[in-house]
Design an enzyme around this catalytic site. Structure first.
Site, PDB file in Angstrom:
ATOM      1  N   TRP A 210       0.820  -1.226   0.000  1.00 25.01           N
ATOM      2  CA  TRP A 210       0.000   0.000   0.000  1.00 25.01           C
ATOM      3  C   TRP A 210       0.850   1.270   0.000  1.00 25.01           C
ATOM      4  CZ3 TRP A 210       1.991   2.403   4.071  1.00 25.01           C
ATOM      5  CH2 TRP A 210       2.530   1.609   5.097  1.00 25.01           C
ATOM      6  N   ASN A 211       2.182   1.132   0.252  1.00 24.50           N
ATOM      7  CA  ASN A 211       2.923   2.396   0.459  1.00 24.50           C
ATOM      8  C   ASN A 211       3.236   3.132  -0.832  1.00 24.50           C
ATOM      9  OD1 ASN A 211       4.770   0.418  -0.242  1.00 24.50           O
ATOM     10  ND2 ASN A 211       6.375   1.180   1.122  1.00 24.50           N
TER      11      ASN A 211
ATOM     12  N   LYS B 149      -1.904  -8.373  -7.821  1.00 24.79           N
ATOM     13  CA  LYS B 149      -2.791  -8.152  -6.688  1.00 24.79           C
ATOM     14  C   LYS B 149      -2.248  -6.982  -5.893  1.00 24.79           C
ATOM     15  CE  LYS B 149      -2.798  -9.161  -2.497  1.00 24.79           C
ATOM     16  NZ  LYS B 149      -3.470  -7.913  -1.960  1.00 24.79           N
TER      17      LYS B 149
ATOM     18  N   ALA C 291      -2.463  -4.038  -2.789  1.00 24.60           N
ATOM     19  CA  ALA C 291      -2.913  -4.105  -1.408  1.00 24.60           C
ATOM     20  C   ALA C 291      -4.383  -3.712  -1.322  1.00 24.60           C
ATOM     21  CB  ALA C 291      -2.077  -3.167  -0.543  1.00 24.60           C
ATOM     22  N   SER C 292      -5.125  -4.349  -0.431  1.00 24.79           N
ATOM     23  CA  SER C 292      -6.563  -4.064  -0.377  1.00 24.79           C
ATOM     24  C   SER C 292      -6.853  -2.707   0.254  1.00 24.79           C
ATOM     25  CB  SER C 292      -7.295  -5.164   0.395  1.00 24.79           C
ATOM     26  OG  SER C 292      -6.668  -5.429   1.617  1.00 24.79           O
TER      27      SER C 292
ATOM     28  N   GLY D 229       6.868  -6.120  -0.087  1.00 20.04           N
ATOM     29  CA  GLY D 229       6.094  -6.025   1.146  1.00 20.04           C
ATOM     30  C   GLY D 229       6.934  -6.434   2.330  1.00 20.04           C
ATOM     31  N   SER D 230       6.298  -6.853   3.387  1.00 20.17           N
ATOM     32  CA  SER D 230       7.031  -7.186   4.605  1.00 20.17           C
ATOM     33  C   SER D 230       7.817  -8.470   4.441  1.00 20.17           C
ATOM     34  CB  SER D 230       6.043  -7.353   5.762  1.00 20.17           C
ATOM     35  OG  SER D 230       5.189  -8.459   5.487  1.00 20.17           O
TER      36      SER D 230
ATOM     37  N   GLU E  30      11.205  -7.917  -2.857  1.00 26.57           N
ATOM     38  CA  GLU E  30      11.631  -6.603  -2.343  1.00 26.57           C
ATOM     39  C   GLU E  30      10.984  -6.456  -0.973  1.00 26.57           C
ATOM     40  OE1 GLU E  30      13.890  -5.624  -5.713  1.00 26.57           O
ATOM     41  OE2 GLU E  30      13.800  -4.871  -3.676  1.00 26.57           O
ATOM     42  N   LEU E  31      11.749  -6.705   0.091  1.00 24.51           N
ATOM     43  CA  LEU E  31      11.141  -6.865   1.411  1.00 24.51           C
ATOM     44  C   LEU E  31      11.473  -5.689   2.332  1.00 24.51           C
ATOM     45  CD1 LEU E  31      11.849 -10.699   1.666  1.00 24.51           C
ATOM     46  CD2 LEU E  31       9.825  -9.519   0.738  1.00 24.51           C
TER      47      LEU E  31
ATOM     48  N   CYS F 183      10.365   1.390   2.321  1.00 23.78           N
ATOM     49  CA  CYS F 183      11.298   0.341   2.742  1.00 23.78           C
ATOM     50  C   CYS F 183      12.735   0.845   2.768  1.00 23.78           C
ATOM     51  CB  CYS F 183      11.184  -0.864   1.833  1.00 23.78           C
ATOM     52  SG  CYS F 183      11.575  -0.485   0.134  1.00 23.78           S
TER      53      CYS F 183
ATOM     54  N   GLU G  95      11.637  -2.417  11.814  1.00 27.35           N
ATOM     55  CA  GLU G  95      11.332  -1.415  10.783  1.00 27.35           C
ATOM     56  C   GLU G  95      10.235  -0.499  11.330  1.00 27.35           C
ATOM     57  OE1 GLU G  95       9.803  -3.029   7.089  1.00 27.35           O
ATOM     58  OE2 GLU G  95      10.969  -1.574   5.960  1.00 27.35           O
TER      59      GLU G  95
HETATM   60  N1  LIG Z   1       9.434  -3.398   1.590  1.00 29.41           N
HETATM   61  C1  LIG Z   1       8.429  -2.589   1.482  1.00 29.41           C
HETATM   62  O1  LIG Z   1       8.366  -1.727   0.600  1.00 29.41           O
HETATM   63  C2  LIG Z   1       7.316  -2.703   2.426  1.00 29.41           C
HETATM   64  C3  LIG Z   1       7.515  -3.142   3.721  1.00 29.41           C
HETATM   65  N2  LIG Z   1       6.447  -3.237   4.569  1.00 29.41           N
HETATM   66  C4  LIG Z   1       6.648  -3.674   5.948  1.00 29.41           C
HETATM   67  O2  LIG Z   1       5.594  -4.588   6.285  1.00 29.41           O
HETATM   68  C5  LIG Z   1       4.923  -4.119   7.437  1.00 29.41           C
HETATM   69  C6  LIG Z   1       3.480  -4.515   7.361  1.00 29.41           C
HETATM   70  O3  LIG Z   1       2.876  -3.812   6.276  1.00 29.41           O
HETATM   71  P1  LIG Z   1       1.748  -4.510   5.501  1.00 29.41           P
HETATM   72  O4  LIG Z   1       0.920  -3.610   4.706  1.00 29.41           O
HETATM   73  O5  LIG Z   1       0.998  -5.377   6.489  1.00 29.41           O
HETATM   74  O6  LIG Z   1       2.584  -5.350   4.479  1.00 29.41           O
HETATM   75  P2  LIG Z   1       2.252  -6.821   4.037  1.00 29.41           P
HETATM   76  O7  LIG Z   1       3.526  -7.432   3.661  1.00 29.41           O
HETATM   77  O8  LIG Z   1       1.389  -7.505   5.026  1.00 29.41           O
HETATM   78  O9  LIG Z   1       1.330  -6.607   2.706  1.00 29.41           O
HETATM   79  C7  LIG Z   1       1.930  -6.416   1.461  1.00 29.41           C
HETATM   80  C8  LIG Z   1       1.046  -7.115   0.429  1.00 29.41           C
HETATM   81  O10 LIG Z   1       1.010  -8.502   0.716  1.00 29.41           O
HETATM   82  C9  LIG Z   1      -0.340  -8.954   0.781  1.00 29.41           C
HETATM   83  N3  LIG Z   1      -0.437 -10.058   1.716  1.00 29.41           N
HETATM   84  C10 LIG Z   1      -0.400 -10.017   3.056  1.00 29.41           C
HETATM   85  N4  LIG Z   1      -0.483 -11.279   3.562  1.00 29.41           N
HETATM   86  C11 LIG Z   1      -0.577 -12.132   2.499  1.00 29.41           C
HETATM   87  C12 LIG Z   1      -0.700 -13.545   2.338  1.00 29.41           C
HETATM   88  N5  LIG Z   1      -0.722 -14.357   3.388  1.00 29.41           N
HETATM   89  N6  LIG Z   1      -0.778 -14.057   1.081  1.00 29.41           N
HETATM   90  C13 LIG Z   1      -0.748 -13.239   0.009  1.00 29.41           C
HETATM   91  N7  LIG Z   1      -0.633 -11.892   0.086  1.00 29.41           N
HETATM   92  C14 LIG Z   1      -0.547 -11.349   1.322  1.00 29.41           C
HETATM   93  C15 LIG Z   1      -1.116  -7.734   1.201  1.00 29.41           C
HETATM   94  O11 LIG Z   1      -2.476  -7.881   0.837  1.00 29.41           O
HETATM   95  P3  LIG Z   1      -3.609  -7.148   1.737  1.00 29.41           P
HETATM   96  O12 LIG Z   1      -3.394  -5.713   1.594  1.00 29.41           O
HETATM   97  O13 LIG Z   1      -4.891  -7.590   1.123  1.00 29.41           O
HETATM   98  O14 LIG Z   1      -3.403  -7.628   3.132  1.00 29.41           O
HETATM   99  C16 LIG Z   1      -0.406  -6.657   0.398  1.00 29.41           C
HETATM  100  O15 LIG Z   1      -0.877  -6.661  -0.933  1.00 29.41           O
HETATM  101  C17 LIG Z   1       5.137  -2.611   7.393  1.00 29.41           C
HETATM  102  O16 LIG Z   1       4.947  -2.047   8.674  1.00 29.41           O
HETATM  103  C18 LIG Z   1       6.567  -2.553   6.936  1.00 29.41           C
HETATM  104  O17 LIG Z   1       7.403  -2.822   8.041  1.00 29.41           O
HETATM  105  C19 LIG Z   1       5.168  -2.970   4.163  1.00 29.41           C
HETATM  106  C20 LIG Z   1       4.960  -2.513   2.866  1.00 29.41           C
HETATM  107  C21 LIG Z   1       6.021  -2.290   1.931  1.00 29.41           C
HETATM  108  O1  LIG Z   2       9.021  -0.117  -1.355  1.00 30.23           O
HETATM  109  C1  LIG Z   2       9.340   1.057  -1.179  1.00 30.23           C
HETATM  110  O2  LIG Z   2       9.252   1.627  -0.107  1.00 30.23           O
HETATM  111  C2  LIG Z   2       9.848   1.787  -2.395  1.00 30.23           C
HETATM  112  O3  LIG Z   2      10.583   0.873  -3.173  1.00 30.23           O
HETATM  113  C3  LIG Z   2      10.702   2.953  -2.024  1.00 30.23           C
HETATM  114  S1  LIG Z   2      11.217   3.853  -3.423  1.00 30.23           S
HETATM  115  O4  LIG Z   2      11.443   2.916  -4.547  1.00 30.23           O
HETATM  116  O5  LIG Z   2      10.126   4.780  -3.746  1.00 30.23           O
HETATM  117  O6  LIG Z   2      12.431   4.515  -2.998  1.00 30.23           O
END
Ligand SMILES: NC(=O)C1=CN([C@@H]2O[C@H](COP(=O)(O)OP(=O)(O)OC[C@H]3O[C@@H](n4cnc5c(N)ncnc54)[C@H](OP(=O)(O)O)[C@@H]3O)[C@@H](O)[C@H]2O)C=CC1
Ligand SMILES: O=C(O)[C@H](O)CS(=O)(=O)O
Length: 486
Positions: free
Chosen positions: A155-156, A179, A181-182, A233-234, A255-256, A289, A387
């Site tokens: 979602w970010n 897919k 983020a919802s 994502g996370s 990309e975590l 991230c 984080e």
């Molecule tokens: N590296 C990065 O850029 C990011 C890091 N983060 C980190 O993750 C933490 C939590 O953020 P959060 O939004 O919960 O990130 P999540 O990793 O939970 O969500 C990222 C995506 O994964 C989906 N998802 C979550 N669980 C599942 C699953 N079991 N199977 C398939 N897809 C799934 C979510 O869908 P849905 O929205 O429907 O739950 C969303 O589209 C943040 O506080 C931050 O620390 C978060 C976002 C980006």
């Molecule tokens: O996942 C993120 O937070 C982004 O990759 C950061 S950036 O690409 O906009 O720097």
């Protein structure tokens, strides 16, 4: 939704095989700045995701057979459409995600820059000829698209994180099932609307939206026709999805999470370092991230740097991102705010000091989190080890290069790091010792389409952007021609 001129960009159901999906079951998208409902979207789940994968599979072969120049032309048309719709796309992004309009406009341009980059790379997918070990052979290497790509994004950056994956995938000749983020599906659906308008073939680019992320994810990581899975994502969710991909031996890009150290050496330009930290720490209210997570300051300049940072913090404008001039918007959810507050409280209880905090105006009804500076933070404290994903700067003093490296590398993560120093030898010694995929040197913002974005350790693998970016969507095929001496 207020302020969106091109109302057809507001789509309220998944985009599958060129059709807009509708369903009686819906979910609500809300504005994090005030909690107001923005739209009701049709729920999609396992069945719709399977339909999307089958549609992508049908579309991919014909797409790959097109001359690369034709694929590039369509990608550039998509790029041009994104920029033409930049104001509407940015407005929609701010409403559903919360970031200030100026940042949202930047994100649209940033996402589009990857489409342009890979439209240009598409026509440069070269192979090799290899000197044969014997006269009867000729050795060739060709590169071919991996096939159907599944993608899950956060979602970010509701626009750029998806576009940054779709662009190389489509450029390489792959088909794509996304897919988003919802919390933030509207931006992805608007990009799908533009894809349809510019003539991307039906089934080639699909966006599935729904809150049953587990079911959708099981299809995108387990379906036999998915050959590649890309996630941002996370780290926790990434680990789970990576394990789900193992059964089918799928190609993956991850990309975590991150825990970026921001190292200020005693010889640094402190004003430049403060400016770089403000950009790195408070962009997207700290929800990126690559945001600075720990600020490591060499002891001789610790006090001076802290004073300058506090003065800069006090200039920040907090508020609803739709208001021009706002620099820090809300966090994505109340849960996200609670996580940051818990990290701060636990760290204060362990001896960290609250050096400065912006007031939270009572008029702000959404998920706002006060920008703050904590000092005397220990690297073992929760605010340093986890984080933060919020607008809190945690300052840690250190003595000398060895301690800077030890502190910086004391993390399971390895995405981005930042280093401020004017000593070229010190810059190279520290940069080479940092266990991170990317290092900003006297720079707080390092992301762009020309650069390989990605991390090591628990921050994942694969690279997005740059001349390396297409490799994640191509298979290398070796051709051995025998009998060539007859
Ligand atoms: N590296 C990065 O850029 C990011 C890091 N983060 C980190 O993750 C933490 C939590 O953020 P959060 O939004 O919960 O990130 P999540 O990793 O939970 O969500 C990222 C995506 O994964 C989906 N998802 C979550 N669980 C599942 C699953 N079991 N199977 C398939 N897809 C799934 C979510 O869908 P849905 O929205 O429907 O739950 C969303 O589209 C943040 O506080 C931050 O620390 C978060 C976002 C980006
Ligand atoms: O996942 C993120 O937070 C982004 O990759 C950061 S950036 O690409 O906009 O720097």
């Amino acid at each position: 939704m207020q302020g969106i001129q091109d109302r057809a960009l507001i789509r309220t159901g998944s985009f599958i095989d060129g059709q807009w999906h509708q369903a009686p079951q819906t979910f609500t998208v809300t504005n994090p700045a005030n909690g107001e409902a923005l739209a009701e979207l049709a729920q999609a789940g396992r069945a719709e995701t399977e339909q999307a994968v089958e549609a992508a599979y049908r579309a991919q072969k014909a797409w790959a057979a097109k001359p690369a120049a034709e694929r590039a032309r369509l990608l550039m048309a998509w790029h041009d459409a994104m920029l033409a719709a930049q104001e509407d796309l940015a407005g929609m992004l701010t409403l559903e995600q919360g970031k200030p309009l100026a940042e949202a406009r930047g994100e649209i341009a940033y996402g589009a820059s990857y489409v342009k980059w890979f439209a240009e790379e598409a026509v440069r997918v070269y192979g090799d000829t290899i000197p044969a070990p014997s006269a009867d052979k000729r050795l060739l290497v060709v590169k071919q698209p991996v096939g159907v790509v599944g993608s899950i994004t956060p979602w970010n950056f509701p626009n750029a994180m998806m576009v940054r994956k779709a662009a190389p995938a489509l450029a390489a000749g792959c088909a794509f099932v996304a897919k988003p983020a919802s919390e933030t599906p509207l931006s992805a659906l608007a990009v799908a609307e533009l894809a349809q308008r510019v003539g991307l073939p039906d089934g080639l680019f699909n966006v599935v939206v729904g809150t049953d992320s587990q079911a959708i994810g099981e299809v995108l990581t387990g379906h036999p026709k998915i050959r590649k899975f890309s996630f941002t994502g996370s780290t926790g969710v990434g680990r789970r999805l990576l394990a789900q991909c193992a059964e089918g031996i799928k190609r993956t890009s991850m990309e975590l999470g991150g825990n970026a150290p921001f190292i200020v050496m005693a010889d640094a330009d402190l004003d430049a370092a403060v400016a770089g930290l403000m950009a790195s720490k408070f962009r997207n209210a700290g929800q990126t991230c690559v945001c600075t997570n720990r600020v490591l300051v060499e002891r001789p300049v610790y006090q001076a740097f802290t004073d300058k940072l506090v003065a800069a913090l006090e200039q920040l404008t907090l508020g609803d991102g739709t208001q021009e001039g706002v620099q820090v918007g809300p966090l994505i959810t109340a849960k996200a705010v609670a996580k940051v507050e818990q990290l701060v409280a636990d760290s204060l209880a362990q001896g960290a000091q609250l050096r400065a905090s912006l007031p939270l105006p009572s008029s702000l009804a959404g998920h706002f989190c006060a920008p703050r500076v904590l000092t005397e933070v220990g690297n073992a404290m929760p605010i340093a080890q986890e984080e933060i994903f919020g607008p809190v700067a945690a300052l840690i003093p250190f003595e000398g290069e060895a301690e800077a490296i030890a502190l910086a590398n004391d993390s399971e993560y390895g995405l981005a790091a930042y280093l401020y120093s004017r000593d070229i030898g010190q810059v190279f010694r520290l940069s080479e010792a940092l266990e991170y995929g990317m290092v900003g040197i006297n720079e707080g913002i390092l992301s762009n389409a020309a650069a390989p974005f990605g991390g090591v350790k628990a921050s994942g693998h694969g690279r997005e952007g740059s001349k390396y970016g297409l490799d994640d969507y191509l298979d290398i095929k070796y051709l051995c021609l025998g009998g060539m001496d007859k």
